[in-house]
Design a protein around this motif. Structure first.
Motif, PDB file in Angstrom:
ATOM      1  N   LYS A 115       0.890  -1.173   0.068  1.00  0.00           N
ATOM      2  CA  LYS A 115       0.018   0.031  -0.160  1.00  0.00           C
ATOM      3  C   LYS A 115       0.884   1.270   0.224  1.00  0.00           C
ATOM      4  N   TYR A 116       1.741   1.251   0.717  1.00  0.00           N
ATOM      5  CA  TYR A 116       2.664   2.340   1.107  1.00  0.00           C
ATOM      6  C   TYR A 116       4.261   2.483   0.212  1.00  0.00           C
ATOM      7  N   SER A 117       4.494   1.407  -0.604  1.00  0.00           N
ATOM      8  CA  SER A 117       5.694   1.201  -1.488  1.00  0.00           C
ATOM      9  C   SER A 117       5.980   2.354  -2.220  1.00  0.00           C
ATOM     10  N   CYS A 118       4.855   3.287  -2.877  1.00  0.00           N
ATOM     11  CA  CYS A 118       5.105   4.192  -3.799  1.00  0.00           C
ATOM     12  C   CYS A 118       5.719   5.471  -2.794  1.00  0.00           C
ATOM     13  N   ARG A 119       6.050   5.393  -1.532  1.00  0.00           N
ATOM     14  CA  ARG A 119       6.521   6.594  -0.944  1.00  0.00           C
ATOM     15  C   ARG A 119       7.877   6.120  -0.726  1.00  0.00           C
ATOM     16  N   ILE A 120       8.386   5.060  -0.948  1.00  0.00           N
ATOM     17  CA  ILE A 120       9.754   4.418  -0.518  1.00  0.00           C
ATOM     18  C   ILE A 120      10.793   5.041  -1.617  1.00  0.00           C
ATOM     19  N   ARG A 121      12.045   5.447  -1.233  1.00  0.00           N
ATOM     20  CA  ARG A 121      13.071   5.644  -2.145  1.00  0.00           C
ATOM     21  C   ARG A 121      14.350   4.879  -1.757  1.00  0.00           C
ATOM     22  N   VAL A 122      14.651   3.930  -2.584  1.00  0.00           N
ATOM     23  CA  VAL A 122      15.726   2.995  -2.366  1.00  0.00           C
ATOM     24  C   VAL A 122      16.994   3.417  -2.834  1.00  0.00           C
ATOM     25  N   ILE A 123      17.945   3.726  -1.899  1.00  0.00           N
ATOM     26  CA  ILE A 123      19.498   4.056  -2.221  1.00  0.00           C
ATOM     27  C   ILE A 123      20.151   2.914  -2.707  1.00  0.00           C
ATOM     28  N   ASP A 124      20.544   2.740  -3.902  1.00  0.00           N
ATOM     29  CA  ASP A 124      20.821   1.609  -4.570  1.00  0.00           C
ATOM     30  C   ASP A 124      22.108   1.977  -5.486  1.00  0.00           C
ATOM     31  N   THR A 125      23.421   1.326  -4.992  1.00  0.00           N
ATOM     32  CA  THR A 125      24.599   1.859  -5.322  1.00  0.00           C
ATOM     33  C   THR A 125      24.934   1.625  -6.717  1.00  0.00           C
ATOM     34  N   PHE A 126      24.454   0.203  -7.340  1.00  0.00           N
ATOM     35  CA  PHE A 126      24.751   0.032  -8.872  1.00  0.00           C
ATOM     36  C   PHE A 126      23.447   0.159  -9.949  1.00  0.00           C
ATOM     37  N   GLY A 127      22.225   0.241  -9.116  1.00  0.00           N
ATOM     38  CA  GLY A 127      21.340   0.519  -9.995  1.00  0.00           C
ATOM     39  C   GLY A 127      20.497  -0.852 -10.230  1.00  0.00           C
ATOM     40  N   THR A 128      19.214  -0.661 -10.505  1.00  0.00           N
ATOM     41  CA  THR A 128      18.122  -1.770 -10.747  1.00  0.00           C
ATOM     42  C   THR A 128      17.302  -1.671 -12.011  1.00  0.00           C
ATOM     43  N   GLU A 129      17.750  -2.367 -12.959  1.00  0.00           N
ATOM     44  CA  GLU A 129      16.989  -2.072 -14.266  1.00  0.00           C
ATOM     45  C   GLU A 129      15.694  -2.806 -14.425  1.00  0.00           C
ATOM     46  N   PRO A 130      14.560  -2.147 -14.959  1.00  0.00           N
ATOM     47  CA  PRO A 130      13.603  -2.648 -15.218  1.00  0.00           C
ATOM     48  C   PRO A 130      13.180  -4.156 -15.241  1.00  0.00           C
ATOM     49  N   ALA A 131      14.121  -5.063 -16.172  1.00  0.00           N
ATOM     50  CA  ALA A 131      13.891  -6.217 -16.334  1.00  0.00           C
ATOM     51  C   ALA A 131      14.037  -7.144 -15.393  1.00  0.00           C
ATOM     52  N   TYR A 132      14.867  -6.622 -14.278  1.00  0.00           N
ATOM     53  CA  TYR A 132      15.015  -7.572 -12.981  1.00  0.00           C
ATOM     54  C   TYR A 132      14.091  -6.877 -12.004  1.00  0.00           C
ATOM     55  N   ASN A 133      13.484  -5.516 -12.080  1.00  0.00           N
ATOM     56  CA  ASN A 133      12.621  -5.315 -11.100  1.00  0.00           C
ATOM     57  C   ASN A 133      11.017  -5.849 -11.130  1.00  0.00           C
ATOM     58  N   HIS A 134      10.814  -6.207 -12.230  1.00  0.00           N
ATOM     59  CA  HIS A 134       9.310  -6.942 -12.538  1.00  0.00           C
ATOM     60  C   HIS A 134       9.514  -8.267 -12.163  1.00  0.00           C
ATOM     61  N   GLU A 135       8.845  -8.751 -11.007  1.00  0.00           N
ATOM     62  CA  GLU A 135       8.809  -9.950 -10.656  1.00  0.00           C
ATOM     63  C   GLU A 135       8.668 -11.184 -11.554  1.00  0.00           C
ATOM     64  N   GLU A 136       7.297 -10.780 -12.116  1.00  0.00           N
ATOM     65  CA  GLU A 136       6.903 -11.862 -12.990  1.00  0.00           C
ATOM     66  C   GLU A 136       7.769 -12.011 -14.377  1.00  0.00           C
ATOM     67  N   TYR A 137       8.243 -10.877 -14.970  1.00  0.00           N
ATOM     68  CA  TYR A 137       9.093 -10.944 -15.979  1.00  0.00           C
ATOM     69  C   TYR A 137      10.253 -11.409 -15.726  1.00  0.00           C
ATOM     70  N   ALA A 138      10.773 -11.014 -14.580  1.00  0.00           N
ATOM     71  CA  ALA A 138      12.377 -11.435 -14.321  1.00  0.00           C
ATOM     72  C   ALA A 138      12.098 -13.183 -14.166  1.00  0.00           C
ATOM     73  N   THR A 139      11.371 -13.512 -13.610  1.00  0.00           N
ATOM     74  CA  THR A 139      11.260 -15.136 -13.384  1.00  0.00           C
ATOM     75  C   THR A 139      11.003 -15.815 -14.720  1.00  0.00           C
ATOM     76  N   LEU A 140      10.342 -15.261 -15.492  1.00  0.00           N
ATOM     77  CA  LEU A 140       9.792 -15.880 -16.892  1.00  0.00           C
ATOM     78  C   LEU A 140      11.222 -16.094 -17.875  1.00  0.00           C
ATOM     79  N   ARG A 141      11.838 -14.743 -17.671  1.00  0.00           N
ATOM     80  CA  ARG A 141      13.059 -14.427 -18.762  1.00  0.00           C
ATOM     81  C   ARG A 141      14.321 -14.736 -18.186  1.00  0.00           C
ATOM     82  N   GLY A 142      14.243 -15.112 -16.889  1.00  0.00           N
ATOM     83  CA  GLY A 142      15.761 -15.425 -16.427  1.00  0.00           C
ATOM     84  C   GLY A 142      16.336 -14.302 -15.951  1.00  0.00           C
TER      85      GLY A 142
END
Length: 784
Positions: free
Chosen positions: A380-407
């Motif tokens: 519910k509140y995840s839209c308020r979160i900001r994640v300090i991420d040193t090396f970055g997270t690309e969309p293909a790895y961020n989407h759980e279903e897509y990341a699982t299906l596509r490796g």
């Protein structure tokens, strides 16, 4: 009930006095029995227990039949224990009792044990009472489950709540699995299930006979004040706290840069010209410093461990505070739970109160901790979160279903956040927001002093840990460097010089930050061995008048060929130790060469020695640049807003540029109401093997992922004279795109997969680009 007669009491006392090992054994059995009872029945008695660590194993509470079995076994154990004590006492009575010459002697031996025996009796009595009460609770629970109350509350059939029946079924079987359900009033009855699922978790419709004011209140907008720039950092230092070496390091850094921060805040305040800014309530939870995550950084602060993360966190704290926002800082799980309003239990239930923060800044450790303790409130509140991420997270790895299906699944991805909620140390990919940090800025006098005091044949090696000096082949290029320059190191050691450091290197050991700065101000060259990747030190060296020399990687390092990147949520290819320095600064301040090519390496050393450079610091890494960037993010980034109606741009919003090479936002297109403003948009078609980030860069622009939704339409292809025989919408992080050599066009079906990263020779991608402010790649020209 367990009873002991008077004779038996005397004999037990005699036994406990004379057999001390047995006395210890009896106490151990009693203590074990109590622990076993409370552990086995924890679900009934731990309704107000604080949540466990996210790294502990969750256990299921036993049902009524199993619990009764445990009680019977414990009762039998106690009876058997008392019988054996009685037998031993009789044996002692027959063998030792006659050895006493004096009744007074016996009395003296017995008296010290009388209190002990009374305590044992009290324990036995309490265990018996608890057993009776627990059995009554379990009987009542079963009876209530079969009572008429279940018939009084039927599961509603409402198409608006399709999951209600399934959730009720789950609650019947598992409501004792977490004490938080009992905290919210669940008692095993059908009515309590429906009340909970309608008023706490919202899976069932509200019950008409319930007082709706008893339900948890809907999140109300937090009171909005106007943010005012602050002119004193004292209160921030108090907020950061004490007790950890990491916190001490961050406070020292804030104090050291205090004057620069305050000057930058005054300049930005003048630039904004009194523009109204909402004050935000912000929680800053530094997860990697919590005990539950291991706090691996604090013990290494004084030993040359990685400090980049702590540098960045210190600067984030300073920037948010000076911008005038209300901050709360936590570095422990208990503090996090208290600030969020986490209910007692194991983390399956939602928060007890609406979230009192507009924004939460955390890291991957903190993200995991919040997910495990916020229940449904996390989503519910995840839209308020900001994640300090040193090396970055690309969309293909961020989407759980897509990341699982596509490796693309890794240990760090699949959070299903908006990719721009991840904030990086360097502008690796436009898919994430560039947070950054600051380097110390020199005034004109300091710059002139440095230029006049440089030692032209002095080099400092980038690397404070001995393991960095083990890089393969370093002996060859170090020998060449030693021919021309005096080499200095800052490798940590306790008692003796690290054997990895060659004898001709002058090692200073680990230096305090100000002494390291002085070393850089004398040196001509700052040289990297290829690791660590993308740290703050090269920028500090360049800001202090050094030339940075680094290795070119051929082939580029990535998760496919290098262990360091394996498992990280990015497919990014790193062409050198510090790609930002290579791409955004370059010569004469940054030289990137092939260390395996002796001639190229030696030629670079000679050229650097004869090159004069001024201290240089990119604007985006100054205090003012970081304040400007964070101000824009806090005021304009809103991931909780409802999606804009219509999605793609309407007819006529995009127009062909005069030279017919790309699309632009048409003057009559108006504003689309988002940020960045659409007037900065340019739409380009990529080459076959180019990602959108590269396509935009080659045109002096930056890929802007928030604009993808404006061009995700068949009309955009037609305006670029691309005829589509077929147009399909699918989940693919390379879409929208057109198949090379065919007339097949593809649109993006899942907005979370819009990505500036990635390419495939089969496709030409449709890329949204924008302009950017000079020295501030994160912001367009009209984005402040």
């Amino acid at each position: 009930m367990i009873t002991v007669n008077a004779d038996g009491k005397i004999m037990v006392r005699r036994c406990l006095v004379t057999l001390r090992p047995f006395r210890i054994f009896v106490l151990g059995i009693g203590f074990f029995t109590l622990c076993f009872l409370m552990t086995s029945l924890g679900g009934q008695f731990s309704a107000k227990r604080l949540g466990d660590s996210p790294f502990t194993i969750r256990t299921e509470v036993m049902g009524a039949l199993e619990s009764r079995g445990v009680l019977r076994k414990m009762s039998d154990m106690l009876e058997l224990l008392m019988k054996r004590m009685d037998i031993l006492a009789r044996l002692e009575n027959s063998s030792d009792l006659h050895k006493a010459d004096d009744g007074r002697f016996l009395l003296d031996r017995f008296q010290p044990a009388s209190g002990l025996m009374e305590r044992i009796q009290a324990i036995a009595q309490n265990v018996s009472d608890i057993a009776i009460k627990v059995d009554q609770i379990l009987r009542n629970s079963l009876m209530n489950g079969k009572s008429n109350r279940r018939d009084q509350c039927e599961v509603p059939r409402d198409p608006k709540y399709p999951d209600c029946a399934g959730k009720v079924e789950w609650m019947r079987a598992r409501w004792t699995s977490d004490p938080c359900y009992a905290f919210f009033g669940v008692d095993g009855t059908e009515c309590s299930f429906l009340i909970y699922l309608s008023e706490v978790e919202w899976f069932c419709p509200p019950l008409p006979w319930r007082n709706q004011t008893a339900a948890l209140p809907s999140p109300a907008p937090l009171p909005r004040g106007q943010a005012a720039f602050r002119s004193d950092l004292t209160h921030l230092l108090e907020l950061v706290g004490t007790g950890k070496e990491s916190l001490i390091f961050m406070k020292k850094r804030i104090r050291h840069l205090g004057r620069q921060w305050l000057r930058a805040a005054r300049r930005l305040e003048q630039k904004l010209e009194g523009r109204r800014r909402d004050q935000k309530h912000i929680l800053i939870h530094i997860g990697f410093l919590t005990e539950e995550s291991g706090d691996v950084f604090s013990p290494r602060v004084l030993k040359g461990g990685p400090l980049g993360e702590m540098v960045q966190w210190a600067d984030i704290l300073a920037a948010l505070f000076l911008l005038g926002h209300s901050l709360r800082v936590t570095v422990s799980l208990k503090e996090l739970q208290s600030n969020l309003g986490v209910p007692p239990g194991r983390g399956n239930c939602p928060l007890t109160i609406p979230l009192p923060f507009d924004l939460i800044y955390t890291d991957y450790h903190g993200l995991q901790q919040m997910k495990q303790h916020m229940g449904l409130s996390f989503k519910k509140y995840s839209c308020r979160i900001r994640v300090i991420d040193t090396f970055g997270t690309e969309p293909a790895y961020n989407h759980e279903e897509y990341a699982t299906l596509r490796g693309y699944r890794t240990n760090w991805g699949y959070w299903n956040l908006q990719p721009t909620q991840f904030m990086t140390m360097f502008p690796h990919t436009p898919d994430n927001s560039f947070m950054g940090f600051v380097s110390e800025e020199l005034n004109r006098t300091e710059k002139q002093f440095i230029k006049s005091n440089k030692v032209s044949n002095m080099a400092v090696v980038y690397g404070k840990e001995a393991s960095i000096w083990k890089v393969g082949g370093k002996e060859k290029f170090l020998a060449i460097l030693n021919k021309y320059m005096e080499i200095h190191g800052t490798v940590y050691y306790e008692t003796q010089r690290p054997p990895e450091v060659p004898a001709f290197v002058k090692n200073h050991g680990l230096l305090p930050q100000h002494e390291f700065q002085q070393l850089l101000r004398k040196a001509k060259l700052f040289i990297g061995f290829g690791f660590p990747y993308e740290g703050p030190a090269p920028l500090e060296a360049i800001a202090n008048g050094c030339v940075f020399l680094q290795a070119r990687f051929n082939p580029p390092h990535s998760s496919l060929n290098h262990e360091f990147f394996r498992g990280k949520p990015t497919s990014r290819e790193v062409s050198s130790q510090h790609p930002y320095a290579e791409a955004f600064i370059g010569k004469p301040h940054v030289w990137t060469v092939d260390y395996n090519n002796s001639e190229e390496f030696e030629a670079a050393i000679k050229a650097i020695m004869s090159t004069q450079v001024d201290p240089y610091l990119p604007y985006e890494y100054t205090c003012e640049g970081m304040l400007e960037r964070i101000h824009a993010y806090v005021q304009h980034q809103d991931f909780c807003a409802a999606p804009e109606a219509g999605g793609p741009a309407g007819p006529g919003a995009l127009a062909l540029a005069p030279n017919a090479t790309h699309l632009v936002w048409a003057p009559r297109g108006g504003g689309h109401g988002g940020w960045p403003p659409a007037r900065s948009l340019q739409v380009w078609l990529s080459e076959g093997r180019h990602a959108c980030s590269e396509t935009c860069r080659r045109r002096g622009l930056v890929c802007e992922p928030t604009f993808f939704k404006l061009l995700n339409t068949k009309d955009a292809f037609l305006q670029l004279s691309i005829a589509c025989d077929s147009t399909e919408a699918e989940m693919n992080h390379l879409y929208p795109a057109v198949a090379e050599g065919a007339r097949e066009c593809y649109l993006q079906k899942e907005p979370l997969l819009f990505s500036c990263a990635g390419f495939n020779s089969k496709y030409r991608r449709l890329c949204p680009c924008r302009d950017y402010r000079e020295g501030q790649v994160a912001l367009c020209r009209d984005c402040l």
